[in-house]
Design an enzyme around this catalytic site. Structure first.
Site, mmCIF file in Angstrom:
data_model
loop_
_atom_site.group_PDB
_atom_site.id
_atom_site.type_symbol
_atom_site.label_atom_id
_atom_site.label_comp_id
_atom_site.label_asym_id
_atom_site.label_seq_id
_atom_site.Cartn_x
_atom_site.Cartn_y
_atom_site.Cartn_z
ATOM 1 N N PHE A 150 29.307 -0.254 43.346
ATOM 2 C CA PHE A 150 29.301 -1.657 42.916
ATOM 3 C C PHE A 150 30.255 -2.470 43.779
ATOM 4 C CE2 PHE A 150 30.252 -5.381 40.450
ATOM 5 C CZ PHE A 150 29.013 -5.726 39.917
ATOM 6 N N LYS B 200 31.865 -1.575 46.838
ATOM 7 C CA LYS B 200 32.009 -0.589 47.919
ATOM 8 C C LYS B 200 33.205 -0.871 48.812
ATOM 9 C CE LYS B 200 27.134 0.728 48.638
ATOM 10 N NZ LYS B 200 27.007 2.154 48.917
ATOM 11 N N ARG C 3 18.411 2.949 48.544
ATOM 12 C CA ARG C 3 18.551 3.812 49.707
ATOM 13 C C ARG C 3 19.453 3.098 50.723
ATOM 14 N NH1 ARG C 3 12.749 2.636 49.936
ATOM 15 N NH2 ARG C 3 12.320 0.959 51.431
ATOM 16 N N ASN D 284 36.137 6.383 46.466
ATOM 17 C CA ASN D 284 35.080 7.368 46.693
ATOM 18 C C ASN D 284 34.828 7.420 48.198
ATOM 19 O OD1 ASN D 284 32.187 7.971 47.213
ATOM 20 N ND2 ASN D 284 32.009 8.137 44.995
ATOM 21 N N ASN E 99 32.551 12.577 47.797
ATOM 22 C CA ASN E 99 31.165 12.315 47.431
ATOM 23 C C ASN E 99 30.204 13.047 48.367
ATOM 24 O OD1 ASN E 99 28.840 11.260 46.363
ATOM 25 N ND2 ASN E 99 29.004 9.318 47.462
ATOM 26 N N SER F 124 25.160 11.730 47.682
ATOM 27 C CA SER F 124 24.206 10.675 48.032
ATOM 28 C C SER F 124 22.949 11.261 48.665
ATOM 29 C CB SER F 124 24.828 9.674 49.004
ATOM 30 O OG SER F 124 23.821 8.803 49.472
ATOM 31 N N GLY G 150 19.834 4.335 36.263
ATOM 32 C CA GLY G 150 19.494 3.503 35.120
ATOM 33 C C GLY G 150 18.873 4.296 33.982
ATOM 34 N N GLY H 73 22.658 6.423 33.576
ATOM 35 C CA GLY H 73 21.766 5.964 32.527
ATOM 36 C C GLY H 73 22.421 5.322 31.324
ATOM 37 N N TYR I 32 26.830 1.621 36.131
ATOM 38 C CA TYR I 32 26.427 0.715 37.203
ATOM 39 C C TYR I 32 25.137 0.001 36.806
ATOM 40 C CZ TYR I 32 25.574 -1.081 41.926
ATOM 41 O OH TYR I 32 25.364 -1.897 43.013
HETATM 42 C C1 LIG Z 1 22.943 0.096 44.352
HETATM 43 C C2 LIG Z 1 23.692 1.376 44.129
HETATM 44 C C3 LIG Z 1 24.596 1.809 45.082
HETATM 45 C C4 LIG Z 1 25.291 2.998 44.882
HETATM 46 N N1 LIG Z 1 26.208 3.396 45.809
HETATM 47 C C5 LIG Z 1 26.938 4.521 45.585
HETATM 48 C C6 LIG Z 1 27.923 4.924 46.510
HETATM 49 O O1 LIG Z 1 28.187 4.272 47.523
HETATM 50 N N2 LIG Z 1 28.613 6.080 46.238
HETATM 51 C C7 LIG Z 1 28.384 6.821 45.115
HETATM 52 O O2 LIG Z 1 29.040 7.840 44.912
HETATM 53 N N3 LIG Z 1 27.462 6.435 44.212
HETATM 54 C C8 LIG Z 1 26.737 5.320 44.429
HETATM 55 N N4 LIG Z 1 25.794 4.933 43.506
HETATM 56 C C9 LIG Z 1 25.560 5.799 42.309
HETATM 57 C C10 LIG Z 1 26.337 5.329 41.092
HETATM 58 O O3 LIG Z 1 27.718 5.447 41.304
HETATM 59 C C11 LIG Z 1 25.927 6.185 39.855
HETATM 60 O O4 LIG Z 1 26.320 7.513 40.084
HETATM 61 C C12 LIG Z 1 24.430 6.125 39.566
HETATM 62 O O5 LIG Z 1 23.936 4.832 39.817
HETATM 63 C C13 LIG Z 1 24.093 6.522 38.133
HETATM 64 O O6 LIG Z 1 24.679 5.647 37.203
HETATM 65 P P1 LIG Z 1 23.886 4.425 36.493
HETATM 66 O O7 LIG Z 1 22.611 4.992 35.936
HETATM 67 O O8 LIG Z 1 24.822 3.889 35.479
HETATM 68 O O9 LIG Z 1 23.612 3.431 37.595
HETATM 69 C C14 LIG Z 1 25.074 3.757 43.695
HETATM 70 C C15 LIG Z 1 24.167 3.298 42.740
HETATM 71 C C16 LIG Z 1 23.473 2.126 42.934
HETATM 72 C C17 LIG Z 1 22.500 1.661 41.874
#
Ligand SMILES: Cc1cc2nc3c(=O)[nH]c(=O)nc-3n(C[C@H](O)[C@H](O)[C@H](O)COP(=O)(O)O)c2cc1C
Length: 375
Positions: free
Chosen positions: A63, A65, A111, A139, A170, A173, A265, A294, A315
Site C-alpha cells: 500500500f 511501498k 502484477r 518489507n 519477502n 511475490s 481480497g 481476505g 490491503y
Molecule cells: C496492489 C497490491 C500490491 C501489493 N504489493 C505487495 C508488495 O510489494 N509486497 C508484499 O509483500 N505484498 C504485496 N501485496 C500483498 C499484500 O501485502 C497482501 O499480502 C495481500 O494483498 C493479501 O491481503 P488482502 O487480501 O487484504 O489484500 C500487494 C497487494 C496488492 C493488492
C-alpha cells in the site's frame, strides 16, 4: 469521521484507473492527513516479537511501498504499518495496466512486479520520521535482475535495521520470475542463515530488529513443512501468512479474473485462513504469526486471529470498505472480549487452528489441491 471522509472520496477514486486511484489516495493522505483516530481500547494492546502494538491491525505491504505516508496511516488508526516491498535499486516494475479491481468479486489482481523507488529514497524518508514513533516495519525484496538475490536481502537488512521496527523478508511475490522458488528448502536455508547473520552483525548499533518471513498461500503442505522447519531452525522472529494467490478459486465472476497476477481480497480468505492455521499448528508457538489475506470485516479479522494470527494486516479490504474498516475490526474484537469476559485478544490466538486443519480443503480451492500434496 474517517468513515465519512472515505464516503466522499471513494466515488472519485472508483472512477479512475485503479493505479491512478491509488496514487491519488496517497496524495490525498499526504496533503490532508485524516483526523486522528483517537486512543485505542487498552484491551487491544498486544506485545508481539518484543514490540508493543497499540492494536493488532496493520496495513499490509504494497500500500505504501515507498514510505510516503506511514504517519498518516498510523494516525488513521493502524497499529502498525509495513512499508515496501523495497528493492536495493530503483526499478519500474511491469508495464501498465498491472492492477485490476474485480468489483463483482470484491477482489484485486496485481502484477506490479516490485515497482520500487529503491532503498536510498525509502531509507531517507524513514530516517526523517524515525523519532516520530509508532511501529513501522519494512518489507524487502530482490531486484529483478540481481546477479545474487540472497546478497540483495542481506544488504537491505543491514541498511534498514536501524530505522525499521522490523524487517520482512519477502519471497512470496508471484510477479518477480523465480522469486517464489526461494521458498525451496536448500535456497531458503541459505537465505535465512545469511539474513539472520546480517541481523546479528548490525544488532550492536541498530538494536535487535525482528526478522519476519512472508510466504505465499500457494505452497503445498509438504513445502510448508520444510519452510516452517527451516524458519524454526534459523530462529526467525515470526512469519507472515501470506501474500496473494496465483490460483483462481472457482466462482469468480468478474471478467478481469482472467488477468495474470496475484489475487487478493474476499475470495482469498478461505485459502489464506487455512494456510495460516496449517502454519500455526506446525510452528507450535515457537514464534508468532501475522495473518493476511481476505479480511474485509470485523468478523473475518477475528476469524484470522482464531486461525492463528497474533497480528493481522489488510490491503484489498480497504479498497472496497475504506478506512472505516479499521474501526469496525477494533469494535468487533472489543465486543467479543466483552461478551467472553476476556482481558486480551491473546486468548483468541489460534483457538480454531486445530479444528480448521481437520476440515476438508476449502471448496473453492479444491481443484488446486491435486498438486499441493499433503504432509
Ligand atoms: C496492489 C497490491 C500490491 C501489493 N504489493 C505487495 C508488495 O510489494 N509486497 C508484499 O509483500 N505484498 C504485496 N501485496 C500483498 C499484500 O501485502 C497482501 O499480502 C495481500 O494483498 C493479501 O491481503 P488482502 O487480501 O487484504 O489484500 C500487494 C497487494 C496488492 C493488492
Amino acid at each position: 469521521m474517517i468513515g465519512f471522509l472515505d464516503q466522499l472520496a471513494r466515488p472519485l477514486l472508483y472512477a479512475l484507473d485503479p493505479e491512478d486511484a491509488h496514487r491519488l489516495a496517497i496524495r490525498m493522505l499526504q496533503i490532508a492527513p485524516l483526523p486522528p483516530a483517537g486512543p485505542d481500547d487498552g484491551r487491544l494492546a498486544t506485545r508481539v516479537f518484543g514490540l508493543n502494538f497499540p492494536n493488532p491491525i496493520g496495513i499490509a505491504a504494497g500500500f505504501d511501498k515507498h514510505a510516503e505516508i506511514p504517519d498518516a496511516l498510523l494516525r488513521a488508526g493502524f497499529g502498525f504499518v509495513e512499508i515496501g516491498t523495497v528493492t536495493p535499486l530503483p526499478q519500474p516494475g511491469n508495464p501498465r495496466p498491472r492492477l485490476f479491481r474485480l468489483d463483482a468479486d470484491q477482489a484485486v489482481i496485481n502484477r506490479l512486479g516490485f515497482n520500487s523507488e529503491g532503498a536510498d529514497a525509502v531509507l531517507r524518508r524513514l530516517a526523517a520520521r524515525a523519532k516520530a514513533g509508532g511501529i513501522v516495519g519494512i518489507n524487502v525484496g530482490a531486484n529483478k535482475d540481481a546477479p545474487n538475490r540472497v546478497a540483495d536481502y542481506v544488504r537491505l537488512i543491514e541498511r534498514f535495521a536501524a530505522v525499521a521496527s522490523y524487517v520482512t523478508v519477502n519471497i512470496s511475490s508471484p510477479n518477480t520470475p523465480g522469486l517464489r522458488d526461494m521458498q525451496q528448502a536448500g535456497v531458503l536455508d541459505d537465505l535465512l542463515a545469511r539474513v539472520i547473520d546480517a541481523r546479528e552483525r548490525v544488532t550492536k548499533n541498530a538494536g535487535p530488529t525482528p526478522v519476519l518471513l512472508k510466504i505465499a498461500p500457494d505452497l503445498s503442505l509438504a513445502d510448508l513443512d520444510d519452510v516452517v522447519g527451516i524458519a524454526r531452525a534459523r530462529r526467525v522472529d515470526g512469519m507472515i501468512v501470506g501474500s496473494t494467490t496465483v490460483t483462481r478459486p472457482a466462482g469468480l465472476r468478474d471478467a478481469q479474473s482472467a488477468e495474470a497476477g496475484g489475487l487478493s481480497g474476499h475470495p482469498l480468505l478461505p485459502l489464506a485462513d487455512r494456510m495460516l492455521a496449517e502454519t500455526y499448528v506446525r510452528v507450535e508457538g515457537v514464534f508468532p504469526l501475522v495473518g493476511v489475506g481476505g479480511i474485509d470485516s470485523g468478523v473475518s479479522a477475528l476469524g484470522k486471529i482464531r486461525a492463528g494470527a497474533s497480528l493481522v494486516q489488510i490491503y484489498s479490504g480497504l479498497v472496497f470498505r475504506g478506512l472505516g474498516l479499521v474501526g469496525e475490526i477494533k469494535r468487533t474484537i472489543v465486543a467479543a472480549l466483552e461478551r467472553d469476559g476476556g482481558q486480551n485478544l491473546v486468548d483468541y490466538v489460534g483457538a480454531d487452528a486445530a479444528s480448521a486443519t481437520a476440515e476438508s480443503w476449502p471448496d473453492d480451492f479444491v481443484s488446486g489441491r491435486s498438486h499441493r500434496g499433503s504432509s
